[in-house]
Design a protein around this motif. Structure first.
Motif, PDB file in Angstrom:
ATOM      1  N   GLY A 179       0.828  -1.204   0.000  1.00  0.00           N
ATOM      2  CA  GLY A 179       0.000   0.000   0.000  1.00  0.00           C
ATOM      3  C   GLY A 179       0.858   1.248   0.000  1.00  0.00           C
ATOM      4  N   TRP A 180       1.860   1.254   0.859  1.00  0.00           N
ATOM      5  CA  TRP A 180       2.754   2.403   0.956  1.00  0.00           C
ATOM      6  C   TRP A 180       3.529   2.605  -0.344  1.00  0.00           C
ATOM      7  N   GLY A 181       3.876   1.491  -0.999  1.00  0.00           N
ATOM      8  CA  GLY A 181       4.609   1.562  -2.253  1.00  0.00           C
ATOM      9  C   GLY A 181       3.850   2.301  -3.346  1.00  0.00           C
ATOM     10  N   THR A 182       2.514   2.407  -3.202  1.00  0.00           N
ATOM     11  CA  THR A 182       1.734   3.083  -4.239  1.00  0.00           C
ATOM     12  C   THR A 182       1.978   4.591  -4.244  1.00  0.00           C
ATOM     13  N   VAL A 183       2.463   5.145  -3.119  1.00  0.00           N
ATOM     14  CA  VAL A 183       2.602   6.602  -3.011  1.00  0.00           C
ATOM     15  C   VAL A 183       3.416   7.171  -4.168  1.00  0.00           C
ATOM     16  N   VAL A 184       4.550   6.542  -4.447  1.00  0.00           N
ATOM     17  CA  VAL A 184       5.433   7.028  -5.507  1.00  0.00           C
ATOM     18  C   VAL A 184       4.721   6.978  -6.866  1.00  0.00           C
ATOM     19  N   TYR A 185       4.049   5.860  -7.125  1.00  0.00           N
ATOM     20  CA  TYR A 185       3.369   5.714  -8.416  1.00  0.00           C
ATOM     21  C   TYR A 185       2.204   6.685  -8.545  1.00  0.00           C
ATOM     22  N   MET A 186       1.483   6.892  -7.434  1.00  0.00           N
ATOM     23  CA  MET A 186       0.377   7.850  -7.469  1.00  0.00           C
ATOM     24  C   MET A 186       0.905   9.248  -7.803  1.00  0.00           C
ATOM     25  N   ALA A 187       2.075   9.575  -7.231  1.00  0.00           N
ATOM     26  CA  ALA A 187       2.681  10.873  -7.518  1.00  0.00           C
ATOM     27  C   ALA A 187       3.016  10.981  -9.001  1.00  0.00           C
ATOM     28  N   SER A 216      -0.134  11.401 -11.042  1.00  0.00           N
ATOM     29  CA  SER A 216      -0.773  12.706 -10.905  1.00  0.00           C
ATOM     30  C   SER A 216      -0.068  13.770 -11.734  1.00  0.00           C
ATOM     31  N   SER A 217       1.161  13.484 -12.169  1.00  0.00           N
ATOM     32  CA  SER A 217       1.865  14.496 -12.956  1.00  0.00           C
ATOM     33  C   SER A 217       1.657  14.298 -14.464  1.00  0.00           C
ATOM     34  N   ILE A 218       0.814  13.321 -14.830  1.00  0.00           N
ATOM     35  CA  ILE A 218       0.520  13.122 -16.253  1.00  0.00           C
ATOM     36  C   ILE A 218      -0.447  14.208 -16.734  1.00  0.00           C
ATOM     37  N   MET A 221     -11.991  11.897 -26.546  1.00  0.00           N
ATOM     38  CA  MET A 221     -12.598  12.398 -27.783  1.00  0.00           C
ATOM     39  C   MET A 221     -12.548  11.317 -28.865  1.00  0.00           C
ATOM     40  N   ASP A 222     -11.437  10.571 -28.852  1.00  0.00           N
ATOM     41  CA  ASP A 222     -11.304   9.504 -29.840  1.00  0.00           C
ATOM     42  C   ASP A 222     -12.076   8.258 -29.448  1.00  0.00           C
ATOM     43  N   GLY A 223     -12.737   8.328 -28.297  1.00  0.00           N
ATOM     44  CA  GLY A 223     -13.578   7.214 -27.896  1.00  0.00           C
ATOM     45  C   GLY A 223     -12.840   6.072 -27.222  1.00  0.00           C
ATOM     46  N   ALA A 224     -11.668   6.397 -26.625  1.00  0.00           N
ATOM     47  CA  ALA A 224     -10.925   5.330 -25.942  1.00  0.00           C
ATOM     48  C   ALA A 224     -11.596   4.997 -24.611  1.00  0.00           C
ATOM     49  N   SER A 225     -11.732   3.716 -24.314  1.00  0.00           N
ATOM     50  CA  SER A 225     -12.363   3.305 -23.061  1.00  0.00           C
ATOM     51  C   SER A 225     -11.381   3.520 -21.911  1.00  0.00           C
ATOM     52  N   ARG A 226     -11.922   3.431 -20.684  1.00  0.00           N
ATOM     53  CA  ARG A 226     -11.086   3.561 -19.497  1.00  0.00           C
ATOM     54  C   ARG A 226      -9.900   2.609 -19.561  1.00  0.00           C
ATOM     55  N   PHE A 227     -10.206   1.367 -19.909  1.00  0.00           N
ATOM     56  CA  PHE A 227      -9.166   0.363 -19.910  1.00  0.00           C
ATOM     57  C   PHE A 227      -8.082   0.701 -20.925  1.00  0.00           C
ATOM     58  N   ARG A 228      -8.520   1.178 -22.104  1.00  0.00           N
ATOM     59  CA  ARG A 228      -7.540   1.541 -23.134  1.00  0.00           C
ATOM     60  C   ARG A 228      -6.710   2.748 -22.712  1.00  0.00           C
ATOM     61  N   GLN A 229      -7.344   3.658 -21.956  1.00  0.00           N
ATOM     62  CA  GLN A 229      -6.582   4.816 -21.459  1.00  0.00           C
ATOM     63  C   GLN A 229      -5.470   4.360 -20.513  1.00  0.00           C
ATOM     64  N   ILE A 230      -5.817   3.386 -19.658  1.00  0.00           N
ATOM     65  CA  ILE A 230      -4.793   2.870 -18.745  1.00  0.00           C
ATOM     66  C   ILE A 230      -3.673   2.226 -19.560  1.00  0.00           C
ATOM     67  N   ARG A 231      -4.063   1.437 -20.538  1.00  0.00           N
ATOM     68  CA  ARG A 231      -3.083   0.673 -21.294  1.00  0.00           C
ATOM     69  C   ARG A 231      -2.194   1.561 -22.148  1.00  0.00           C
ATOM     70  N   HIS A 232      -2.796   2.586 -22.770  1.00  0.00           N
ATOM     71  CA  HIS A 232      -2.022   3.363 -23.741  1.00  0.00           C
ATOM     72  C   HIS A 232      -1.505   4.699 -23.226  1.00  0.00           C
ATOM     73  N   ILE A 233      -2.041   5.167 -22.100  1.00  0.00           N
ATOM     74  CA  ILE A 233      -1.531   6.445 -21.568  1.00  0.00           C
ATOM     75  C   ILE A 233      -0.879   6.251 -20.203  1.00  0.00           C
ATOM     76  N   THR A 234      -1.675   5.852 -19.202  1.00  0.00           N
ATOM     77  CA  THR A 234      -1.157   5.804 -17.838  1.00  0.00           C
ATOM     78  C   THR A 234       0.038   4.859 -17.728  1.00  0.00           C
ATOM     79  N   PHE A 235      -0.143   3.635 -18.196  1.00  0.00           N
ATOM     80  CA  PHE A 235       0.916   2.647 -17.999  1.00  0.00           C
ATOM     81  C   PHE A 235       2.231   3.019 -18.697  1.00  0.00           C
ATOM     82  N   PRO A 236       2.182   3.388 -19.986  1.00  0.00           N
ATOM     83  CA  PRO A 236       3.459   3.751 -20.636  1.00  0.00           C
ATOM     84  C   PRO A 236       4.156   4.933 -19.953  1.00  0.00           C
ATOM     85  N   LEU A 237       3.363   5.909 -19.477  1.00  0.00           N
ATOM     86  CA  LEU A 237       3.984   7.069 -18.843  1.00  0.00           C
ATOM     87  C   LEU A 237       4.494   6.748 -17.438  1.00  0.00           C
TER      88      LEU A 237
END
Lengths: 289, 300
Positions: free
Chosen positions: B174-182, B185-187, B197-213
């Motif tokens: 749980g504590w280890g998440t702090v760094v990742y949350m930080a 949040s800077s994305i 706008m392009d119609g990407a689902s939540r899951f696709r946003q995680i896969r193609h934006i959050t995770f790579p960044l």
């Protein structure tokens, strides 16, 4: 914002899963709390899971009447309060010059600090050094080795670096020196980082186990963690000379649970007040450290 | 010469301030670090770090000849491997999931529950764990619901590794998440807006934006973790060990404690400690190379 059905299902299932995980995370604590408030017979018959059965304060009243436990408690509390204050003081004293470009040795010292952070000395030369300066069997060993942590130092330095220059320049013009600057202007405006680092230092000092294990022989100076370790491993919860637990409404297990909870009460008590600070502080550290 | 005199005259308070902290670093960090030379000496308490006689690699040779050492080293590698494979990814998953909770009160509640175990000492955690796995503990109560006979898990060497992994996750994931949350949040929020706008689902946003960044942060933390590969945490293992689990739970840290502090074989135990640090350093070096090859990120 438009949300499709699938999205809602997605978010709801993630939320449910996380709530479940949060519950699992605190179940062990709940279990120990319930046992400490349950009667011996309920515990022996396996009736207690996460809610107290046959509620009683008997094990707690036995615990709070033990003078040796309170002694450990106050020793730990005292060393935590004094140690944390001292640690913040020493850390700030070094972090401040390191945040100033006009401090000539700054970059050299920073390299030294990073080396100290990355390379951990093997425990034996550390033990011999600390013993060599007279901290063996000396209660000061609970405080002194913790008064500066390189990682915390770097966090504080990054925080000081962000400090607006104009404010300091104005103070300089009024003739204040670096010491007044640090203690009258910079530190009072650094509450977020001070609170975070106070929590970090306090938790380390409160929870320390290896240091007293290495350096303290005299059981009179045992902090809470050593005391609890003794209870858990030696099965000697009952004070020597006292009657056996047969006559009481508690047993080894309820007592041990009460002791464990006793030792974490202060942390649980200050936790809500510091939470908003430490998340912020940990972010400062992680993004720039 | 003149310049440095002026420097001292104006800025002396800065130098004075630095003294206590520097003294601390020298005494508690550098002297022990340099004191590691006793791994190559026959340390004598009366002669100290400097005057004890040199013996070359004697203690390192002795260490490789000890069957005890081989077993302990194997245990350490095994637990280190389990920690990297099973424990390291959990905070990343948790952070990605926590980021999807939009109600901030709920998020805070989840965070509080997941952070709390991190603030308990390993003595306390082991106290709780020993209780849960005791004959009438929660673990055996649950086993009983399924009609299973009770198990004394803490006294059984087959359970030591799972207990080590589970307690690591419970206390620190749980504590280890702090760094990742930080990092999350800077994305830049605009990325998500245009994805929507392009119609990407939540899951696709995680896969193609959050995770790579998030990957660069993951990489840095992974490298740091590799550097501490053999550093499993003395408090945790020491407090979870019982005589019955020694065969799988005795690690370099506990071994050094026994041979070094309790049997006063100072030079030998320092050799073990140094061996541990050097392997950690080599691992970081190799993986840093690798990570530079596959991506641009790395520690240096």
């Amino acid at each position: 914002m438009f949300e499709s059905r699938g999205e809602k299902v997605f978010v709801t299932s993630i939320t449910t899963l996380l709530l479940l995980l949060s519950f699992i995370a605190i179940v062990p604590l709940l279990s120990v709390i319930s046992i400490s408030f349950s009667s011996k017979s309920a515990v022996v018959q396996n009736l207690v899971s996460i809610w107290p059965k046959e509620f009683t304060l008997d094990s707690w009243s036995y615990i709070v009447e033990r003078p040796d436990l309170w002694k450990s408690f106050f020793l730990t509390l005292g060393s935590t309060v004094i140690g944390t204050a001292l640690a913040l003081f020493i850390t700030a004293l070094l972090a401040y010059p390191l945040s100033k470009p006009e401090f000539r040795w700054g970059s050299v010292i920073m390299i030294g600090v990073v080396i100290a952070m990355i390379f951990k000395a093997p425990i034996i030369p550390y033990f011999l050094t600390v013993r060599g300066i007279g901290l063996y069997n000396n209660p000061l060993v609970l405080i002194v080795p913790h008064i500066l942590n390189p990682f915390n130092l770097i966090i504080m330095r990054s925080f000081f670096k962000e400090f607006p220059k104009e404010l300091e320049e104005a103070a300089f013009l009024e003739g204040s020196g670096y010491f007044r600057m640090l203690f009258q202007f910079v530190l009072p405006l650094s509450k977020a980082v001070l609170a975070t680092l106070a929590l970090f230092y306090a938790v380390v000092i409160w929870n320390q186990f290896q240091t007293p294990l290495l350096f303290l022989q005299n059981t009179d100076w045992f902090p809470l963690q050593m005391k609890i370790r003794q209870f858990i491993s030696d099965d000697n919860m009952i004070m020597p000379g006292a009657a056996s637990t047969a006559d009481f409404n508690f047993n080894e297990r309820t007592l041990r649970s009460a002791t464990v909870i006793f030792a974490i009460l202060p942390i649980i008590a200050v936790y809500p007040f510091l939470q908003k600070y430490f998340v912020k502080g940990a972010m400062i550290g992680s993004v720039k450290g | 010469m003149l310049k440095s005199k002026i420097q001292l005259k104006v800025f002396w308070p800065l130098y004075v301030m630095a003294i206590p902290g520097l003294m601390f670093l020298i005494i508690f960090k550098y002297i022990p670090l340099l004191g590691s030379v006793i791994a190559f000496k026959d340390y004598s308490v009366f002669k100290g770090f400097i005057d004890s006689p040199w013996v070359g690699f004697k203690h390192f040779q002795k260490l490789l000849d000890y069957p005890d050492f081989v077993r302990v080293f194997g245990n350490t590698l095994m637990l280190g491997f389990l920690k990297i494979v099973l424990v390291f990814p959990i905070p990343i998953l948790l952070a990605l999931m926590m980021n999807e909770i939009r109600k901030s009160a709920l998020k805070k509640g989840v965070q509080t529950a997941l952070y709390i175990p991190h603030f308990l000492s390993w003595v306390i955690v082991s106290g709780i764990v020993f209780d849960i796995f005791s004959l009438s503990g929660l673990f055996n109560i649950v086993l009983g619901w399924f009609g299973h006979d009770p198990i004394l898990a803490m006294q059984d060497s087959a359970y030591f590794r799972p207990v080590y992994v589970l307690t690591s996750i419970w206390r620190d994931a749980g504590w280890g998440t702090v760094v990742y949350m930080a990092a999350i949040s800077s994305i830049d929020p605009q990325l998500y807006e245009s994805a929507m706008m392009d119609g990407a689902s939540r899951f696709r946003q995680i896969r193609h934006i959050t995770f790579p960044l998030l990957l660069p942060t993951v990489l840095v933390l992974f490298l740091l973790e590799i550097g501490n590969f053999l550093d499993l945490g003395f408090d945790q293992v020491f407090n979870l060990l019982t005589p019955m689990t020694y065969s799988v739970g005795d690690i370099l840290d506990t071994y050094v404690f026994r041979t070094g502090i309790q049997q006063a074989q100072y030079s030998f135990a320092t050799a073990v400690g140094l061996f541990q640090s050097v392997i950690g350093f080599i691992l970081v070096f190799i993986f840093n190379r690798l990570s530079k090859k596959v991506s641009d990120g790395g520690l240096w």
